[in-house]
Scaffold this motif. Structure first.
Motif, short mmCIF file in Angstrom:
data_model
loop_
_atom_site.label_atom_id
_atom_site.label_comp_id
_atom_site.label_asym_id
_atom_site.label_seq_id
_atom_site.Cartn_x
_atom_site.Cartn_y
_atom_site.Cartn_z
N HIS A 1 0.89 -1.17 0.00
CA HIS A 1 0.00 0.00 0.00
C HIS A 1 0.93 1.22 0.00
CE1 HIS A 1 -3.45 -2.52 1.64
NE2 HIS A 1 -2.43 -3.23 2.03
N HIS B 1 -7.70 -9.53 0.68
CA HIS B 1 -7.11 -9.55 2.03
C HIS B 1 -7.96 -10.51 2.85
CE1 HIS B 1 -5.12 -5.81 0.90
NE2 HIS B 1 -4.51 -5.75 2.07
N ASP C 1 3.79 -5.93 2.46
CA ASP C 1 2.58 -5.24 2.94
C ASP C 1 2.86 -3.78 3.28
OD1 ASP C 1 -0.14 -5.01 3.47
OD2 ASP C 1 0.01 -5.72 5.53
FE FE Z 1 -2.55 -5.14 2.81
#
Ligand code: FE
Ligand code: NIG
Length: 416
Positions: free
Chosen positions: A76, A251, A326
């Motif tokens: 992200h 997710h 992540d």
């Molecule tokens: Fe994630």
């Protein structure tokens, strides 16, 4: 350009590696690789290639390890704002989901990202991508999900296309409009799901064909989690995305097991990610599918939690396992896949060879790019790392320093 005299050249040749096959590094001692333009032309021993290509300009790497560029298939990386205060709150006892329920967490990054001028968003993200690249990540998946309304999400996609075009790090984009319920829809999750299905997904599809006609559609991802999007809502979004030909990600089971992993397998998602609390039955279902299981060891580490993805069980069932950073401002601000490998060795109980394959060829499979990247084989893109180590097992064994001496991206040299 002929790169030779590698103590070990890790080709990681062949298909993505399932189950017990994971960790096949295809090591060539005293190895060499020939790069022509953006492409790998040959791999072999140094004697062979020096003899075969005597007039090629050459680089003696003097006993270092040479391997494919690392692929980070879940980040992200694009956001604005600061969440360091939340880190402190967690250390004082609040949980991630408590902070999120109280309007912090993802919502706080959404406010800051919406408010940030495009230039700030680009500048801050570019710095992160630069650090990832210098730590050996040559391709990364990057998700939207800090906009949560159509215009804000499209602005993030636009920024991702711009950063991808700038390079050198290549970006695989994911639309994560279902990262959290938009603040305007608090308590009205189903209405927000309607908005995603009826407005956002068709808009993204149309917008993409105008702005990036030569790129395949981005992935569509959902944060399927208790208190965010439940299984039925996640299914609605992913089924609609699939109908519109988007490739899927999810997710699943980061905090609670609500069935996202089995849903991913059923819908033919490219990957299912997190999988910390997945049931044994869902692990089996996922492992028997073609969906890549992506473990994110930086996340429990970042949250100071003790439960990690049951990677060995996934492998015992014959699954396809990848690892990712992540990278995000809430749970895991980690720009280094080298660190993810070090954690994977300790907490996912992988050998360095398994963790390296999970971070290259299998990570490439987790973003649908294993035909082009993830290994050193003739015809593949020349994304290559030269590591300042004598043996590949130093990756995983050592952590906290950068072991990359140089990155080669599409045949171009970037020394550290
Ligand atoms: Fe994630
Ligand atoms: O993968 N789980 C949802 N998304 C991120 C956290 C994002 C955030 O806190 O900003 C994750 O852990």
């Amino acid at each position: 350009m002929l790169i030779h005299s590698a103590s070990q050249l890790l080709t990681i040749a062949g298909a993505p590696q399932r189950g017990a096959d994971l960790g096949r590094l295809g090591i060539i001692p005293n190895g060499a690789v020939l790069i022509e333009g953006e492409t790998i032309a040959a791999v072999g021993t140094s004697e062979e290639l020096i003899q075969k290509y005597p007039h090629e300009s050459s680089l003696d790497v003097n006993g270092r390890v040479v391997m494919p560029g690392l692929v980070d298939p879940h980040t992200h990386a694009i956001w604005a704002g600061d969440r360091s205060a939340e880190f402190e709150m967690r250390l004082q006892g609040k949980t991630y989901m408590e902070i999120m329920a109280a309007g912090g967490g993802i919502a706080s990054t959404v406010r800051a990202t919406r408010a940030a001028p495009l230039k700030v968003l680009l500048d801050e993200t570019r710095q992160r991508l630069r650090r990832m690249f210098s730590y050996g990540t040559t391709t990364a998946e990057v998700k939207t999900g800090y906009g949560l309304h159509s215009a804000a999400e499209l602005r993030i996609l636009l920024a991702l296309l711009e950063l991808d075009a700038e390079g050198p790090l290549e970006i695989a984009a994911t639309f994560l409009g279902a990262h959290a319920v938009a603040p305007e829809y608090l308590g009205k999750t189903d209405e927000y799901v309607d908005l995603i299905c009826n407005t956002m997904l068709p808009l993204v599809q149309q917008w993409w064909s105008n702005h990036a006609p030569y790129h395949t559609l981005p992935f569509v991802d959902v944060f399927c989690e208790k208190g965010v999007f439940d299984l039925a809502q996640s299914r609605r979004i992913l089924e609609e995305a699939r109908r519109l030909n988007f490739p899927l990600k999810i997710h699943a089971d980061e905090f609670e097991n609500i069935g996202g992993a089995a849903l991913a397998a059923e819908l033919g998602a490219v990957s299912a990610d997190h999988l910390v609390t997945t049931s044994a039955e869902d692990i089996r279902t996922l492992a028997h599918s073609n969906t890549v299981a992506v473990a994110l060891p930086c996340t429990p580490f970042g949250l100071a939690e003790t439960h990690y993805t049951p990677a060995r069980e996934i492998l015992a069932e014959g699954g396809l396992l990848a690892i990712a950073s992540d990278l995000n401002p809430g749970t895991a601000w980690c720009e280094s896949m080298q660190f993810a490998i070090a954690l994977a060795c300790r907490y996912l109980h992988l050998t360095p060879a398994q963790a390296i394959a999970a971070a290259t060829i299998n990570a490439a499979a987790a973003i649908g790019r294993s035909e082009r990247i993830g290994s050193l084989e003739p015809g593949k893109q020349a994304d290559v790392l030269i590591l300042d180590i004598p043996d590949y097992r130093h990756l995983g064994y050592r952590f906290g320093t950068n072991l990359v001496q140089s990155v080669i991206k599409k045949g171009k040299f970037y020394p550290n």
